[in-house]
Design an enzyme around this catalytic site. Structure first.
Site, PDB file in Angstrom:
ATOM      1  CD  GLU A  97      -2.208  -2.148   1.128  1.00 30.66           C
ATOM      2  OE1 GLU A  97      -1.167  -2.631   1.617  1.00 30.66           O
ATOM      3  OE2 GLU A  97      -3.181  -2.837   0.775  1.00 30.66           O
TER       4      GLU A  97
ATOM      5  CG  HIS B 291     -10.548  -6.414   7.502  1.00 26.20           C
ATOM      6  ND1 HIS B 291      -9.639  -6.960   8.367  1.00 26.20           N
ATOM      7  CD2 HIS B 291     -10.066  -6.643   6.263  1.00 26.20           C
ATOM      8  CE1 HIS B 291      -8.652  -7.506   7.668  1.00 26.20           C
ATOM      9  NE2 HIS B 291      -8.878  -7.328   6.395  1.00 26.20           N
TER      10      HIS B 291
END
Lengths: 385, 446
Positions: free
Chosen positions: A115, A184
Site C-alpha cells: 500500500e 477491517h
C-alpha cells in the site's frame, strides 16, 4: 455530577415539556409510502423525480462505479487504475470487472500488496501529470499509506506555492462490512475529512456513486471516494441523465433525500438508507416528517443545506457509522452550535458507531453500529413523541 | 543466547530466536513436540547464502570506493577550444558494481563544462553558506539542512541529465533546486519566507519545486515511491527519460524504499534510485543503522552502482550510464553516492557528538569536491589559477547580490486571500475555507 456535565439528552428530558408536534398532512407523505412499497432503501423525493421518467434503469452501486471508471478511462488517456487485484481478478469486490479486457494492462494495473509503495507511486504519477485512480481493497489497508495520501498528495500543491498539482483519486470500500471484525471495519470519513487539500466524498446510491466518482477523477485535486462494501450489491434507479457519460455530481452539495418539517436527519453513505427507513417508521408510528439529508460530500461539507434544514425543522440528528469521538457527526453538531443555535428547539443529537473495536459475533456487532430501529427510537426521543 | 537446547541446534538460529521469544519454561519442559511446528521456519532462509558475494561478511568493512575528489586523470592533451571535447580517465576506484558491468572509466568533457561544473559547485556552496549565516542571524525559521560537502552529487547529476528527466529528493534540497533552474534569490527568498520565494513563502527550506524537480520532501523515505511514480509516468508516456530518486543512508532503511524497489523492478521502470551516503542519518552512523551498509546492493534483484560522490566527474559518468541504462529499457538501478556532509544534520546540530572533529577536518581538507575539481582544472591547464579565482569571485558576488535581493523581498502579506490560496487548484476550491473561528471563514468568490 454537575448539571452542566450531564448528557444533553438528559437535559432535554429535564426541561419543561413542549406542545407535541402536529401530525403531518403533507402530500409528500402519500408519495413516500408508494416509494417504500417498491424499495425500502430509497427515499420519497427520489421516486417522485423518476415517476414519469421512462428511461430509468436499475443499477447496483457496483455497476454504477464500474460504469464511471469505464467512462473516465475511455474519455481520458491520462486516467489509469491501479490497486490490488483490480485487473485479472476483476477487483476484490468486482468493481473493476471487465476493465482489464477493455482497456488493457497499461491502464488497469494489478499491484503487489504494498500500500505505502503503490500509493506513493500513484502520487508520483499524478505529480507527473497523469490522473491515477488508486484503489484500496478497503480503506482499512490505506492506513499503511496514509502518509502518502496526507503528506505527499494533499499538501504538495500548497507547499509548492501552487505550482505542483496532484490529480489523483483514492477509492475503495470504507466503514464496516459484515462480520469482518475490528481491523477491517473502520470508517475514515473523519480522518480524511480533517485534512486541508483533500476532498472527500461518500456515495450512498448508484447515482451518487457514479456522479461522485466521475467528478473525483475529473477534479484536479486529490479526492478520497469512500465507498461502502455493503452498498455494492444494492440496486437503485438511475435516471436517464445519470446514465449518460457526462453525468457528474458537484462536490460540496448535499442532497435532500426526503423532505420533512419536524426533524433534520443528516447522514452519509449506508446510514442514509437506514435513516430513510427510520424516517418512514417515524411517520407511520408518530406522524412526524423527518427530513433526511444525504451529505454526499464530507469535504467540502454543505453547511448551508444542513443549516437551512435546521431553520425549517428546529431539530437535528446526525447518523453515521464512524467512531463517536471527533467524528463527522461531532463536526456537524459543532457547526449547528455556530450557525443554528437560535433555531434549535432541542439539543442536537448524534447516532454513531459505538466506541469499541468492532467485535466479530453478530449480536455484538449489531450493538456497535446504528440500526434503523435505533435511529427511529432515538429520533422519537429527541422529538419527545 | 540463553537457551542452548538440542532443539535450538537442530533448528538453526532463526527458529531458535522464535523459541526464545516463547515462554521459556514451556520449551525446557517439552522441546520436541514443537519441532514440527517450526520445521518450515527452519527450512526457509537457508538457500539464500550461495550468492556470489556473501553480503553479511561485508557489512562492517571499510568503503572501497575512493572519496578522493581529484582522482580523475587525463589521457590526451587538453584542446585549446573551450567547447571541444576531450577524454578524461576516472580512477579505477570510482565505482563498485553489483550485478552490473561498470560504466566506462573515461568520460568526455569540455573545458567550458568543467568550468561550469566548478562554478555551479561554488555557487551551491556559497548559497548554503549564505543560508548558514542567515540562519544564525535568526532570519531563517524552523529547519534548515545544508548540503555543504555534498555539492558534487547535485551538480554532477544535473550535468548528466536533461531537463526532461526528473529529480526528487528529501529535505536537503537547496542545491538540487538551484541546479534544476531555481534562482539563488528565489531559494534564499523561500528560506526567508518571502512572497517571491520559489514556493511563494509556503514551503520553506524543505519544500522547493520547479520543472522536473519534485521536491523537497520532508518525510524521510516517502519520496522514494513517489519518485518511482515519476518513473512510472515516463514509462506510461513512453518518454525514454529517467527519474532520479535521492534518499539518504538513514532513509534507506524505510520499508517503502524496498516497496518502491520491488515495483520498479517488476514493472521495469526507468528509476535511478540513489542513496546519498553521507555516513550519518542525523547522528546515527551507517554502521549503527544498517545491517548492510553497501547501499548499492540493497536493491537485491536490481543492479547496483557505488560511486565516488566527491568526484563530480565520477558522478556524471555514473548517472549518464544510468540514464543510458534506463533509456535502453533495462529497468531500475540502485546507485550509492559516497559523500560527506561537513555541517551538522541541520542547523541545530553542531555535528560533533557522533563523529570526531578530526574526521570532519580530514574530509574537508583532503576530499573536498570543489578543491578536487579545482586541482584537476589546474593540473590539466583547463584554466589558470586567476581564471578560477575569477569564477570564485563571480559566484560569490552573484550569490551576494541575489541574497541582497532576497532580503529586500516583501513577506507575504498576512491576509486570508494569500493564506488560503493554493490549498486547492484555482477554480476548483470549495465555496469557503474555515478560519480559526466561524467569523474568519474565507469565501473564494469574494
Amino acid at each position: 455530577m454537575s448539571r452542566i456535565l450531564r448528557p444533553a439528552a438528559r437535559l432535554t428530558r429535564a426541561a419543561a415539556p413542549r406542545a407535541p408536534i402536529a401530525p403531518s398532512t403533507s402530500t409528500l407523505a402519500q408519495v413516500s409510502r408508494a416509494a417504500l412499497a417498491r424499495n425500502a432503501y430509497y427515499g420519497a423525493s427520489q421516486t417522485r423525480a423518476y415517476a414519469d421518467g421512462s428511461g430509468v434503469k436499475e443499477y447496483t452501486v457496483r455497476d454504477a462505479l464500474n460504469e464511471a471508471l469505464a467512462e473516465e478511462l475511455e474519455a481520458n488517456p491520462k486516467v489509469f487504475i491501479l490497486g490490488e487485484e483490480v485487473a485479472q481478478y476483476n477487483g476484490a469486490y468486482k468493481v473493476t470487472k471487465g476493465l482489464l479486457d477493455r482497456f488493457g494492462e497499461k491502464r488497469v494495473i494489478d499491484t503487489p500488496i504494498t500500500e505505502s509503495g503503490f500509493t506513493g507511486l500513484a502520487v508520483g504519477a499524478a505529480l507527473s501529470g497523469l490522473h491515477p485512480v488508486c484503489e484500496f481493497m478497503t480503506f482499512n489497508f490505506a492506513m499503511q499509506a496514509i502518509d502518502q495520501i496526507v503528506n505527499s498528495a494533499a499538501k504538495t500543491l500548497y507547499m509548492s506555492g501552487g505550482i505542483q498539482p496532484c490529480n489523483i483519486t483514492f477509492r475503495g470500500p470504507n466503514g464496516f462490512a459484515a462480520g469482518v471484525a475490528a481491523q477491517h471495519s473502520q470508517d475514515y470519513s473523519a480522518w480524511y475529512g480533517s485534512i486541508p487539500g483533500l476532498k472527500v466524498v461518500s456515495p450512498w446510491s448508484a447515482e451518487d456513486a457514479k456522479g461522485l466518482l466521475k467528478a473525483a477523477i475529473r477534479d484536479p485535486n486529490p479526492v478520497c471516494v469512500l465507498e461502502n462494501e455493503l452498498m455494492y450489491g444494492q440496486s437503485f434507479p438511475m435516471s436517464e441523465a445519470a446514465q449518460k457519460d457526462d453525468f457528474v455530481i458537484p462536490f460540496g452539495k448535499a442532497k435532500i433525500e426526503r423532505a420533512g418539517k419536524d426533524l433534520t436527519i443528516v447522514s452519509l453513505s449506508r446510514c442514509v438508507g437506514q435513516a430513510l427507513v427510520a424516517a418512514e417508521g417515524l411517520k407511520k408510528k408518530y406522524g412526524v416528517e423527518a427530513e433526511v439529508i444525504n451529505l454526499r460530500s464530507v469535504k467540502p461539507l454543505d453547511v448551508e443545506t444542513i443549516i437551512q434544514s435546521i431553520k425549517k425543522t428546529h431539530r437535528l440528528m446526525v447518523v453515521e457509522s464512524g467512531y463517536p469521538m471527533f467524528g463527522v457527526s461531532a463536526e456537524i453538531l459543532a457547526l449547528s452550535m455556530e450557525y443554528a443555535f437560535d433555531y434549535l428547539d432541542a439539543p442536537a443529537q448524534r447516532v454513531t458507531g459505538a466506541e469499541v473495536p468492532t467485535p466479530y459475533a453478530q449480536g455484538l456487532e449489531e450493538m456497535s453500529f446504528p440500526t434503523e430501529q435505533l435511529i427511529e427510537d432515538h429520533a422519537a426521543k429527541l422529538l419527545r413523541v | 543466547m540463553p537457551v542452548k537446547s538440542p532443539t535450538s541446534q537442530i533448528l538453526g538460529t532463526s527458529a531458535c530466536y522464535l523459541l526464545v521469544n516463547l515462554n521459556l519454561s514451556l520449551i525446557v519442559q517439552r522441546p520436541l513436540p514443537d519441532l514440527a511446528m517450526f520445521s518450515r521456519a527452519a527450512r526457509v532462509p537457508r538457500a539464500l547464502a550461495s550468492r556470489t558475494r556473501a553480503p553479511i561478511a561485508l557489512a562492517a568493512r571499510p568503503r572501497f570506493v575512493t572519496t578522493d575528489a581529484a582522482s580523475s586523470s587525463l589521457s590526451a592533451k587538453v584542446p585549446k577550444d573551450d567547447n571541444e571535447t576531450f577524454s578524461v580517465n576516472l580512477s579505477d576506484e570510482s565505482f563498485e558494481t553489483y550485478e552490473l558491468d561498470p560504466p566506462p572509466y573515461t568520460i568526455d568533457v569540455t573545458k567550458a563544462e568543467l568550468k561550469q561544473m566548478y562554478y555551479d559547485m561554488v555557487a551551491v556552496r556559497q548559497m548554503e553558506m549564505a543560508a548558514d549565516r542567515l540562519y544564525k542571524e535568526k532570519k531563517i525559521r524552523g529547519f534548515c539542512h545544508l548540503s555543504t560537502g555534498q555539492e558534487a552529487v547535485a551538480v554532477g547529476i544535473e550535468h548528466a541529465i536533461t531537463k526532461e528527466d526528473d529529480i526528487i529528493t528529501a529535505y536537503r534540497c537547496h542545491g538540487f533546486a538551484l541546479m534544476r533552474g531555481g534562482t539563488v534569490r528565489s531559494i534564499i527568498g523561500e528560506l526567508l519566507g518571502r512572497r517571491e520565494g520559489i514556493a511563494y513563502g509556503k514551503g520553506g527550506s524543505m519544500h522547493m519545486f520547479s520543472k522536473g524537480f519534485y521536491g523537497g520532501n520532508g518525510i524521510v523515505g516517502a519520496q522514494v515511491p513517489v519518485g518511482a511514480g515519476l518513473a512510472f509516468a515516463h514509462k506510461y508516456n513512453d518518454t525514454k527519460k529517467a527519474s532520479i530518486i535521492l534518499y539518504g543512508d538513514g532513509a534507506s532503511n524505510q520499508g517503502q524504499v524496498f516497496e518502491a524497489f520491488n515495483m520498479a523492478k517488476l514493472w521495469n521502470l526507468p528509476a535511478l534510485f540513489g542513496c546519498e551516503n553521507n555516513k550519518y542519518g542525523m547522528g546515527t552512523s551507517a554502521a549503527r543503522s544498517s545491517a548492510l551498509t553497501d547501499y548499492y546492493k540493497r536493491g537485491q534483484y536490481i543492479p547496483g552502482l557505488k560511486v565516488n560522490g566527491m568526484d563530480i566527474l565520477a558522478v556524471k559518468a555514473a548517472v549518464k550510464y544510468g540514464t543510458e541504462w534506463t533509456a535502453a529499457d533495462k529497468g531500475p538501478m540502485v546507485l550509492e553516492y559516497v559523500t560527506y556532509r561537513y555541517g551538522g544534520h541541520s542547523m541545530s546540530d553542531p555535528g560533533t557528538t557522533y563523529r570526531t572533529r578530526e574526521e570532519i577536518q580530514r574530509m574537508r581538507s583532503t576530499n573536498d569536491p570543489i578543491a578536487g575539481l579545482k586541482q584537476r582544472i589546474l593540473d590539466w591547464e583547463v584554466a589558470s589559477e586567476d581564471e578560477l579565482k575569477k569564477i570564485d569571485k563571480e559566484a560569490r558576488s552573484h550569490v551576494q547580490e541575489e541574497v541582497a535581493i532576497a532580503e529586500a523581498m516583501a513577506v507575504p502579506e498576512p491576509k486570508p486571500s494569500i493564506l488560503y490560496e493554493d490549498i486547492y487548484v484555482r477554480g476548483s476550491e470549495p465555496k469557503f475555507i474555515r478560519g480559526r473561528h466561524a467569523d474568519e471563514n474565507y469565501y473564494f468568490n469574494q
